[in-house]
Design an enzyme around this catalytic site. Structure first.
Site, PDB file in Angstrom:
ATOM      1  N   LYS A  16      -5.371   4.048  -9.043  1.00  0.00           N
ATOM      2  CA  LYS A  16      -4.408   3.188  -8.359  1.00  0.00           C
ATOM      3  C   LYS A  16      -3.540   4.067  -7.472  1.00  0.00           C
ATOM      4  CE  LYS A  16      -0.646  -0.039  -9.086  1.00  0.00           C
ATOM      5  NZ  LYS A  16       0.113  -0.840 -10.043  1.00  0.00           N
ATOM      6  N   ARG A  39       5.360  -7.164  -4.042  1.00  0.00           N
ATOM      7  CA  ARG A  39       6.717  -6.918  -4.549  1.00  0.00           C
ATOM      8  C   ARG A  39       7.625  -8.087  -4.189  1.00  0.00           C
ATOM      9  NH1 ARG A  39       6.411  -0.613  -3.580  1.00  0.00           N
ATOM     10  NH2 ARG A  39       4.668  -0.245  -4.988  1.00  0.00           N
ATOM     11  N   ARG A  41       6.664   5.007  -5.899  1.00  0.00           N
ATOM     12  CA  ARG A  41       5.886   5.290  -7.108  1.00  0.00           C
ATOM     13  C   ARG A  41       5.011   6.527  -6.949  1.00  0.00           C
ATOM     14  NH1 ARG A  41       7.430   0.753  -9.234  1.00  0.00           N
ATOM     15  NH2 ARG A  41       6.743  -1.342  -8.650  1.00  0.00           N
ATOM     16  N   GLU A  52      -9.252  10.669 -12.911  1.00  0.00           N
ATOM     17  CA  GLU A  52      -8.483   9.594 -13.570  1.00  0.00           C
ATOM     18  C   GLU A  52      -9.423   8.639 -14.309  1.00  0.00           C
ATOM     19  OE1 GLU A  52      -5.393   8.991 -14.043  1.00  0.00           O
ATOM     20  OE2 GLU A  52      -4.175   9.919 -12.486  1.00  0.00           O
ATOM     21  N   LYS A  82      -7.942   0.561  -6.698  1.00  0.00           N
ATOM     22  CA  LYS A  82      -6.950  -0.286  -6.057  1.00  0.00           C
ATOM     23  C   LYS A  82      -6.125   0.527  -5.072  1.00  0.00           C
ATOM     24  CE  LYS A  82      -2.806  -2.748  -7.186  1.00  0.00           C
ATOM     25  NZ  LYS A  82      -1.814  -3.062  -8.163  1.00  0.00           N
ATOM     26  N   SER A  85      -2.378  -7.447  -2.126  1.00  0.00           N
ATOM     27  CA  SER A  85      -1.539  -8.377  -1.350  1.00  0.00           C
ATOM     28  C   SER A  85      -1.483  -8.033   0.137  1.00  0.00           C
ATOM     29  CB  SER A  85      -0.136  -8.401  -1.948  1.00  0.00           C
ATOM     30  OG  SER A  85       0.443  -7.099  -1.943  1.00  0.00           O
ATOM     31  N   TYR A 128      -6.630 -12.655  -3.904  1.00  0.00           N
ATOM     32  CA  TYR A 128      -5.880 -13.879  -3.633  1.00  0.00           C
ATOM     33  C   TYR A 128      -6.742 -14.874  -2.856  1.00  0.00           C
ATOM     34  CZ  TYR A 128      -2.334 -10.632  -5.095  1.00  0.00           C
ATOM     35  OH  TYR A 128      -1.644  -9.706  -5.829  1.00  0.00           O
TER      36      TYR A 128
END
Ligand code: PBG
Length: 319
Positions: free
Chosen positions: A190, A200, A213, A229, A244, A270, A309
């Protein structure tokens, strides 16, 4: 090569990959303090649901044969630890209970497992005196949230916080609470991406003091690190892994596909959805065609399923 492209049926016969409704997972937002759904401006067509409207939407998605949804909650109260993430009466736990009662096992209920929607500072964990996230203290919170979600009815938990050791901590917590049958879909690769902006808005998260982040999500200059990872998460007990965002990371999906044999998920996030919608709404691209092209490309790269979505509208066209 052109001999095989002459007619639609011939092209169908030799197509290497096909997007089907079984590839789709619909992300859904449920919010605590509202009595009617609230549209999200930066995600046209997506809303923050009430518990009631969520139930109806899930029924509609199931009637389109969509196999799974992933839930995100927006609590009325946020605190430094994000305690609503493991409160049995927390917004996502209530939603999971309702949906499991409505749907049984007819649809896979995945719950995003993180605390950023629940913390007052918007970070994915406990913040120390320097404003950094304390990795190891955060692991306990994730264990509690995992158990609360499983107790409420989740079929799958999906940790998205990118803390080191989170998969192992969650696996241990689930096993100890007799949830050893609950699989973990790890958001393994990610990236600290700009494409999460509209999300957000959707979850009313602003990271305190203009923070970001980058201290825990991946640097988008790195590809090999994503594979490390993924390997680590699998060694800790992840059942499925995720890359992602999706479109700018097709190389990562393709490399992961060669390396691992567990299911790979990709999240068409998004910002990717918002760009597509914005261009389509301006008449600059054919939105329906571009949606199919993007999702099929993600599958061609090697993803087994896609969180998007677009699920509802694409499923309606595929079935
Ligand atoms: C964290 C989480 C995020 C998304 C999914 N889970 C946001 C973040 O890491 O800041 C983003 C999804 C999207 O952009 O569609 N709980």
């Amino acid at each position: 090569m052109r001999r095989l492209r002459q007619t639609p049926t011939l092209r169908n016969l030799v197509a290497e990959v096909e997007l089907t409704v079984n590839d789709l997972v619909a992300p859904l937002f449920v919010r605590e303090d509202i009595d009617a759904p609230v549209p999200i401006d930066s995600l046209p067509g997506v809303v923050q649901h009430t518990q009631d409207s969520l139930r109806k939407e899930v029924e509609r998605l199931a009637s389109l044969d969509i196999p799974a949804v992933i839930l995100f909650g927006i609590p009325a109260d946020k605190d430094p630890e994000g305690s609503q993430a493991w409160n049995p009466d927390g917004v996502v736990q209530v939603a999971l209970g309702n949906l499991r009662a409505d749907m049984g096992d007819d649809l896979v209920l995945i719950s995003d497992l993180c605390v950023d929607e629940y913390t007052s500072h918007g970070h994915c964990g406990i913040v120390d005196a320097n404003g950094d996230v304390d990795n190891d203290l955060t692991l306990d919170l994730y264990g509690s949230a995992a158990v609360a979600q499983a107790e409420a009815g989740a079929h799958v938990v999906a940790p998205s916080g990118m803390m080191d050791g989170q998969v192992l901590a969650i696996r241990d917590a689930l096993d100890e609470a007799q949830f050893d049958h609950i699989p973990i879909l790890a958001y393994s690769a990610k990236y600290a991406s700009s494409f999460y902006g509209p999300f957000r808005d959707a979850v009313d998260v602003t990271i305190a003091d203009g923070g970001d982040r980058r201290g825990y999500q991946q640097d988008w200059r790195n590809g090999r690190e994503a594979l490390e990872e993924i390997r680590l998460d699998l060694s800790e007990g992840a059942d499925m892994v995720m890359v992602k965002p999706a479109m700018a990371y097709l190389d990562i999906i393709a490399r992961a596909r060669v390396e691992v044999d567990v299911p790979i998920a990709a999240y068409h996030v998004s910002g990717e959805y918002a760009m597509l919608k914005a261009a389509a709404m301006n008449g600059w691209i054919d939105g329906e065609a571009a949606a199919l092209e993007q999702l099929t490309a993600i599958k061609r790269a090697g993803a087994d399923f896609i969180l998007t979505y677009l699920s509802g509208e694409v499923a309606a066209r595929l079935t």
